[in-house]
Design a protein around this motif. Structure first.
Motif, PDB file in Angstrom:
ATOM      1  N   SER A  28      13.130  60.858  27.935  1.00 43.42           N
ATOM      2  CA  SER A  28      13.123  60.161  26.397  1.00 43.42           C
ATOM      3  C   SER A  28      12.364  61.046  25.715  1.00 43.42           C
ATOM      4  N   ARG A  29      12.851  60.979  24.452  1.00 50.41           N
ATOM      5  CA  ARG A  29      12.295  61.871  23.276  1.00 50.41           C
ATOM      6  C   ARG A  29      13.033  61.161  21.933  1.00 50.41           C
ATOM      7  N   THR A  30      12.051  61.562  20.966  1.00 46.45           N
ATOM      8  CA  THR A  30      12.884  61.147  19.567  1.00 46.45           C
ATOM      9  C   THR A  30      12.979  62.471  18.734  1.00 46.45           C
ATOM     10  N   TYR A  31      14.118  62.029  17.889  1.00 42.73           N
ATOM     11  CA  TYR A  31      14.895  63.055  17.305  1.00 42.73           C
ATOM     12  C   TYR A  31      15.065  62.569  15.693  1.00 42.73           C
ATOM     13  N   ASP A  32      15.116  63.567  14.936  1.00 43.27           N
ATOM     14  CA  ASP A  32      15.233  63.172  13.266  1.00 43.27           C
ATOM     15  C   ASP A  32      16.562  63.817  12.993  1.00 43.27           C
ATOM     16  N   VAL A  33      17.471  63.301  12.013  1.00 45.15           N
ATOM     17  CA  VAL A  33      18.672  63.838  11.711  1.00 45.15           C
ATOM     18  C   VAL A  33      18.919  63.277  10.148  1.00 45.15           C
ATOM     19  N   ARG A  34      19.228  64.288   9.431  1.00 41.98           N
ATOM     20  CA  ARG A  34      19.434  64.110   8.047  1.00 41.98           C
ATOM     21  C   ARG A  34      20.591  63.614   7.859  1.00 41.98           C
ATOM     22  N   GLY A  35      20.883  63.072   6.345  1.00 38.26           N
ATOM     23  CA  GLY A  35      22.279  62.538   5.932  1.00 38.26           C
ATOM     24  C   GLY A  35      23.427  63.560   6.234  1.00 38.26           C
ATOM     25  N   ASN A  36      24.448  63.142   6.554  1.00 39.73           N
ATOM     26  CA  ASN A  36      25.680  64.009   6.700  1.00 39.73           C
ATOM     27  C   ASN A  36      25.349  65.437   7.419  1.00 39.73           C
ATOM     28  N   ASP A  37      24.691  65.238   8.434  1.00 47.25           N
ATOM     29  CA  ASP A  37      24.225  66.641   9.176  1.00 47.25           C
ATOM     30  C   ASP A  37      24.208  66.105  10.766  1.00 47.25           C
ATOM     31  N   LYS A  38      23.609  67.054  11.484  1.00 44.26           N
ATOM     32  CA  LYS A  38      23.570  66.895  13.113  1.00 44.26           C
ATOM     33  C   LYS A  38      22.242  67.639  13.282  1.00 44.26           C
ATOM     34  N   SER A  39      21.796  67.043  14.335  1.00 39.09           N
ATOM     35  CA  SER A  39      20.529  67.684  15.197  1.00 39.09           C
ATOM     36  C   SER A  39      20.914  67.915  16.634  1.00 39.09           C
ATOM     37  N   ALA A  40      20.707  69.290  17.335  1.00 42.72           N
ATOM     38  CA  ALA A  40      20.696  69.386  18.465  1.00 42.72           C
ATOM     39  C   ALA A  40      19.644  68.744  19.280  1.00 42.72           C
TER      40      ALA A  40
END
Length: 282
Positions: A205-217
């Motif tokens: 388990s882990r947390t991620y951040d993702v901006r609007g209209n974008d993607k995070s690996a």
């Protein structure tokens, strides 16, 4: 007795009239002609554009108070009379651009100013603007500002590498946001189930951040796979696969279902892979 009552009522009425006259006054003839605010994303800087009409023949200084201009992550609302942006200034933080404790000077006719907005929670917020001169209310108006939630999606893909005695599947994952708002601390869980035994063989388990209209690996180390599945045909290869931490090793008869689920507030999205894929056979 009746005379005293009439006098008291007359005095009270006069005080009320004078109070209203003082509050609304006969001061500057200034009105809010128009207000617009496009939808703003969570965690992004928004802007409320206001057209103030000065019907007088002379410049006038007014104060703006904007209620519900900011909402924090707990839902607490903040009003502001600052961060007034002039369209004539070039720099966002220019002293002539951002008004901290200064009135706004309105020339005769229409004047455009903008107020900074910011929200940490999605929703619809009624923003009320009050225009005053010397503590007298000249005009007020309200506008609903839309703050849409993120629109999340998960995508999983893999690359296969054939080694001497094993097939190695590198899994790459992406948390995609098609919405205007950013999503912070998206809880993301990896579960690997052995289809042959029906047992869960790995979780993380882990947390991620993702901006609007974008993607995070999804990764624990940049440019490395999110997870690795090794299918050993003649015994494990002995590779550590570091720095990748999500590693599952099985034999030729094993097939693994990889599930990734991400949760942000009331949004839950998931994606799955079956490795080795069924089209590869045994």
């Amino acid at each position: 007795m009746k005379k005293d009552v009439l006098i008291t009522l007359s005095v009270s009425f006069l005080i009320l009239v004078l109070g209203l006259f003082w509050y609304y006054g006969t001061g500057a003839d200034v009105h809010i002609a128009d207000m617009t605010a496009p939808p703003v994303g969570v965690g992004s800087r928004g802007q409320l554009d206001i057209v103030l009409q000065n019907n007088g023949s002379e410049p006038v200084d007014v104060w703006l108070e904007v209620e519900n201009a900011f909402v924090d992550e707990t839902g607490k609302s903040y009003s502001t009379s600052r961060l007034i942006i002039s369209n004539e200034s070039e720099s966002l933080w220019n002293a002539e651009l951002v008004s901290l404790q200064k009135p706004v000077k309105l020339l005769p006719g229409n004047n455009s100013v903008s107020v900074m907005l910011g929200y940490q929670l999605p929703g619809e917020y009624e923003v009320e603007v009050k225009v005053s001169e010397d503590s007298r209310l000249l005009d007020k108006a309200a506008l609903v500002v839309e703050v849409p939630p993120p629109e999340l999606l998960l995508k999983l893909e893999y690359e296969k590498e054939r080694m001497e005695t094993s097939d190695v599947y590198g899994i790459f994952g992406y948390l995609i946001n098609h919405g205007l708002s950013s999503a912070r601390d998206v809880s993301t869980n990896l579960t690997v189930i052995n289809e042959r035994t029906g047992k869960t063989v790995f979780t993380s388990s882990r947390t991620y951040d993702v901006r609007g209209n974008d993607k995070s690996a999804l990764w624990t180390w940049p440019d490395y796979p999110y997870a690795i599945v090794e299918i050993a045909h003649e015994g494990p290869s002995g590779e550590s696969y570091m720095p990748v931490q999500n590693v599952v090793i099985g034999g030729s008869e094993d097939r693994f279902r990889i599930n990734v689920t991400s949760t942000w507030q009331d949004q839950v999205v998931s994606a799955e892979l079956l490795l080795p894929p069924e089209e590869e056979g045994r």
